[in-house]
Design an enzyme around this catalytic site. Structure first.
Site, mmCIF file in Angstrom:
data_model
loop_
_atom_site.group_PDB
_atom_site.id
_atom_site.type_symbol
_atom_site.label_atom_id
_atom_site.label_comp_id
_atom_site.label_asym_id
_atom_site.label_seq_id
_atom_site.Cartn_x
_atom_site.Cartn_y
_atom_site.Cartn_z
ATOM 1 N N LYS A 120 4.989 4.485 -1.319
ATOM 2 C CA LYS A 120 5.080 5.815 -1.936
ATOM 3 C C LYS A 120 6.352 6.540 -1.495
ATOM 4 C CE LYS A 120 0.067 6.277 -2.395
ATOM 5 N NZ LYS A 120 -1.182 6.875 -1.860
ATOM 6 N N SER A 131 -1.316 11.307 1.036
ATOM 7 C CA SER A 131 -1.249 9.985 0.406
ATOM 8 C C SER A 131 -2.214 9.901 -0.773
ATOM 9 C CB SER A 131 -1.562 8.886 1.430
ATOM 10 O OG SER A 131 -1.058 7.642 1.001
ATOM 11 N N GLY A 180 0.821 -1.203 0.000
ATOM 12 C CA GLY A 180 0.000 0.000 0.000
ATOM 13 C C GLY A 180 0.856 1.254 0.000
ATOM 14 N N SER A 181 0.335 2.303 0.603
ATOM 15 C CA SER A 181 0.940 3.636 0.452
ATOM 16 C C SER A 181 2.309 3.806 1.102
ATOM 17 C CB SER A 181 -0.017 4.697 0.994
ATOM 18 O OG SER A 181 -1.190 4.739 0.222
ATOM 19 N N THR A 182 2.738 2.869 1.931
ATOM 20 C CA THR A 182 4.090 2.995 2.482
ATOM 21 C C THR A 182 5.138 2.931 1.367
ATOM 22 O OG1 THR A 182 4.092 0.618 2.972
ATOM 23 C CG2 THR A 182 3.538 2.099 4.785
#
Length: 581
Positions: free
Chosen positions: A305, A357, A301-303
Site C-alpha cells: 500500500k 491499513s 499484503g499491506s506493505t
C-alpha cells in the site's frame, strides 16, 4: 674357415650392429624424442600445485566471519602406480585397504580412484595435519612412491551457522557453491601456483636442484557491510520469534536506508556452512539453504500500500482533505473484499485510511489511480525485476501485465495480493521513502582488500548499482513519511512504537495460497512489518517476515513487536533518538 673369411663375417656383423645402433639413435633422438623425454621427465620431475590462500570474509569492523586454514591433499600418480603393481606383482587392494582405513573412506571408493585410466587423480582433500602425518608415515613404510602428499586449505566458519544464508559455503574443489562464497568466488579464490622439481625414486625432492615455481596469487579478503553485533541480535530475535510463534520460517533484514548497506540478514531455519548437507535429504537441503530474503516471493499484503499511496499522491488523485467511508467490506465485480476491521472504520481521512491499513479505502484510491499508472509506480520501485543485490538466485517476483488486469485484480493488487515480491524488494521500497524518495541498491560487500596488504583496495561490482534514482518528489515523500509515522504512532503498527524514538513503518498480513485447493488458506499467513528510525533522519531500516505463525497472525500483532525488539537492540550500539542526543 680361413682368416680372411672370418674377418669378412666380423666386419659384416660389426656393420650390422653399427647400423642398428645408428637406427636406434635416430629413433631416440628424432622420431621418439618427445615421447621418451616425456617418460623420463615423468620419472624424475614432479609438478605440484601450490594452492592459493582463499580470501577471508570480514564484517564491517574487521571481525572474521569465514577464513581458511592450512591443510593437506593426497594425489596419486596412476602411471607410477600401475608400474609398481606390475613390478611387485601386487593387486590394487593391497594398497587400497590400509589407505581407505587411514583416510576414513570405503575401500570401494579408493579402488575406484586407483582403477581410473587417467595419468593421475585426486584421492583426498582438506586433511588436517594429524591425519596427514599418519598417512605420510604409512607411505614411507609401504614405499608408496606413487602417492603425493601436498598442501591444501580448509574453509572454516568460526561462528558456525552465523550468517549462513549470506556467506554460503565452499565445495571440496575449493570453489564457492552458495551465497557470497559463490558470487565473489573469482576474487576470493585467487590463482594457484606451480612447483616443478627433480625427484628421486622415492618421490622425494633432490637436494641442490633448481626448483621452477610460479607463485600462487592469494585471493582477496572481502569486507562485508554486515555488523557482527547487529547480526547476532537479529539471529537471536529470529530464534525467539520462531519458538514463540511456532512459525515455519522467520526472516529479518536490517539496512542503512541511505547507503543500501545491509547490516544484518537472518533466515531461519539455518544451516552449518561447514557441512550443509549433514543429515539432510536433497529436498531438505534445498529448503534450509534457500535465502528467503532474496530467493522467495510472496504476496506482500499491506506493505504494498506504500506504492499505491505514492502513486495516488504523486499523480494528484487524492488530497489530504479527502474522506472515505469504510463499512468493513467493499464489493468489486460482485466479489466481497473485507477490511481487517470487520465492523468497519467508518468515516476516515486519507491519512487514517493508510494508518489503519483500510482495504476498502485503499481500493477506492487505487480505482482513481488506475492500473496503468499503478503499474508504472510498481516498476519505479523495482518490483517485478531483480534489484541487483549481490547474492545469487535473486527472484524477480510476478507483476501482472497491465493489459491482463481486471477491475478485481486492480483492487487486490492495490492491497498487496495477486502480485508477488521478495522481502528485499519491499525493504527497498521503504528505504526509498526513508531516503527522501531516492532508490538505492541493497548490497552486502563493502570493499575488497588484497591479502597481506599488497596492492590497492578495490571496490567490488557484482551487484547492479541503482543509486540516486529519484522515484517520488520530495513533497510527496514528506507526506508519505508523515503517514508512515502515524501508522506506528496510532495505527496498525503501534506495537513497534518506542518511547523517545520516532519510528516509521507499515504492517502487512498476506494470505498464502493453499497448494492443495488453489485458494487462499484460512490458516496460513505471512505476517510482516517494514520500518525505519528515527523518522527525522532514518539511520536504520528493518524488515520482518514471520511465515505461518500460529494463533495470532497479523503483521501488527506478530511482526511489529519483533521489529521493536530489533530497534531496541540496535539502540544499544547506535543512537536512534529523535533529537540525536
Amino acid at each position: 674357415m680361413n682368416s680372411k673369411r672370418r674377418l669378412t663375417i666380423l666386419a659384416g656383423l660389426s656393420a650390422m650392429v653399427f647400423m642398428l645402433l645408428a637406427g636406434r639413435l635416430v629413433y631416440v633422438m628424432a622420431i621418439s624424442r618427445d615421447e621418451i623425454y616425456e617418460k623420463a621427465m615423468g620419472q624424475i620431475v614432479r609438478e605440484v600445485t601450490v594452492p592459493a590462500a582463499r580470501g577471508d570474509l570480514l564484517d564491517r569492523n574487521g571481525s572474521v566471519i569465514a577464513a581458511s586454514a592450512d591443510a593437506y591433499r593426497l594425489d596419486i600418480d596412476l602411471k607410477t602406480f600401475r608400474r609398481t603393481l606390475e613390478a611387485k606383482e601386487r593387486t590394487a587392494e593391497y594398497y587400497a585397504v590400509p589407505l581407505a582405513s587411514l583416510l576414513g573412506e570405503t575401500v570401494e571408493d579408493i579402488l575406484a580412484i586407483m582403477n581410473k585410466t587417467t595419468s593421475s587423480s585426486l584421492v583426498k582433500r582438506k586433511m588436517e595435519k594429524a591425519q596427514a602425518d599418519t598417512v605420510r608415515a604409512w607411505m614411507n613404510e609401504a614405499g608408496t612412491n606413487f602417492l603425493i602428499l601436498g598442501y591444501d586449505s580448509i574453509r572454516y566458519y568460526p561462528n558456525g551457522p552465523f550468517l549462513s544464508h549470506v556467506i554460503g559455503t565452499v565445495g571440496n574443489d575449493g570453489d564457492g557453491t552458495m551465497g557470497i562464497e559463490y558470487l565473489y568466488n573469482d576474487l576470493l579464490r585467487g590463482v594457484d601456483g606451480i612447483k616443478i622439481s627433480e625427484i628421486d625414486g622415492k618421490k622425494q625432492d633432490l637436494p641442490y636442484t633448481e626448483v621452477v615455481a610460479t607463485p600462487a596469487v592469494d585471493g582477496s579478503d572481502l569486507v562485508l557491510t554486515i555488523d557482527e553485533k547487529i547480526q547476532y541480535a537479529v539471529e537471536n530475535i529470529a530464534a525467539e520469534t520462531m519458538e514463540s510463534t511456532k512459525a515455519k520460517a522467520v526472516t529479518i533484514i536490517v539496512s542503512d536506508p541511505k547507503t543500501g548497506e545491509i547490516l544484518g540478514m537472518a533466515n531461519l531455519p539455518e544451516f552449518d556452512p561447514t557441512d550443509p548437507q549433514l543429515g539432510l535429504t536433497s529436498e531438505e537441503f534445498s529448503a534450509v539453504t534457500r535465502n528467503r530474503a532474496v530467493n522467495d516471493t510472496y504476496e506482500p499484503g499491506s506493505t504494498l500500500k506504500m506504492i499505491t499511496m505514492a502513486a495516488a499522491l504523486s499523480e494528484g488523485k487524492v488530497s489530504l482533505s479527502d474522506t472515505f467511508f469504510c463499512k468493513g467490506y467493499t464489493y468489486v465485480n460482485g466479489v466481497k473484499i473485507r477490511c481487517a476491521k470487520h465492523e468497519g472504520h467508518g468515516l476516515q481521512t486519507l491519512e487514517e485510511v493508510f494508518q489503519n491499513s483500510c482495504n476498502p479505502g485503499v481500493i477506492e484510491i487505487a480505482q482513481r489511480v488506475g492500473i496503468k499508472t499503478l503499474n508504472e509506480y510498481i516498476a519505479k520501485f523495482h518490483l517485478g525485476e531483480k534489484t541487483g543485490i549481490d547474492l545469487p538466485g535473486e527472484a524477480k517476483g510476478i507483476i501482472k501485465k497491465t493489459d491482463d488486469v481486471t477491475p478485481l485484480d486492480l483492487a487486490t493488487i492495490s492491497i498487496g495480493q495477486t502480485d508477488t515480491a521478495t522481502p528485499i524488494q519491499i525493504l527497498g521500497t521503504l528505504n526509498t521513502i526513508a531516503n527522501g524518495g531516492y532508490y538505492t541498491t541493497l548490497h552486502l560487500v563493502k570493499e575488497t582488500v588484497p591479502k597481506n596488504g599488497a596492492g590497492e583496495r578495490l571496490d567490488p561490482v557484482p551487484y547492479v548499482e541503482k543509486r540516486g534514482e529519484m522515484v517520488i518528489e520530495q513533497d510527496v515523500n514528506a507526506e508519505l513519511m508523515k503517514m508512515l509515522e502515524l501508522v506506528v504512532e496510532k495505527g496498525s503498527g503501534k506495537n513497534a512504537r518506542i518511547e523517545g524514538v520516532r519510528v516509521i513503518g507499515k504492517t502487512g498480513t498476506a494470505e498464502k495460497l493453499d497448494p492443495s485447493t488453489g485458494k487462499y488458506s484460512e490458516e496460513d499467513f505471512i505476517a510482516s512489518f517494514v520500518g525505519a528510525a528515527p523518522a527525522d533522519d532514518p539511520k536504520i531500516s528493518v524488515y520482518v517476515a514471520v511465515d505461518s505463525p500460529k494463533d495470532v497472525v497479523t503483521g501488527g500483532a506478530v511482526a511489529a513487536p519483533v521489529a521493536k525488539k530489533v530497534f531496541l537492540e540496535i539502540m544499544k550500539h547506535m543512537d536512534l533518538s529523535s533529537d540525536g542526543n
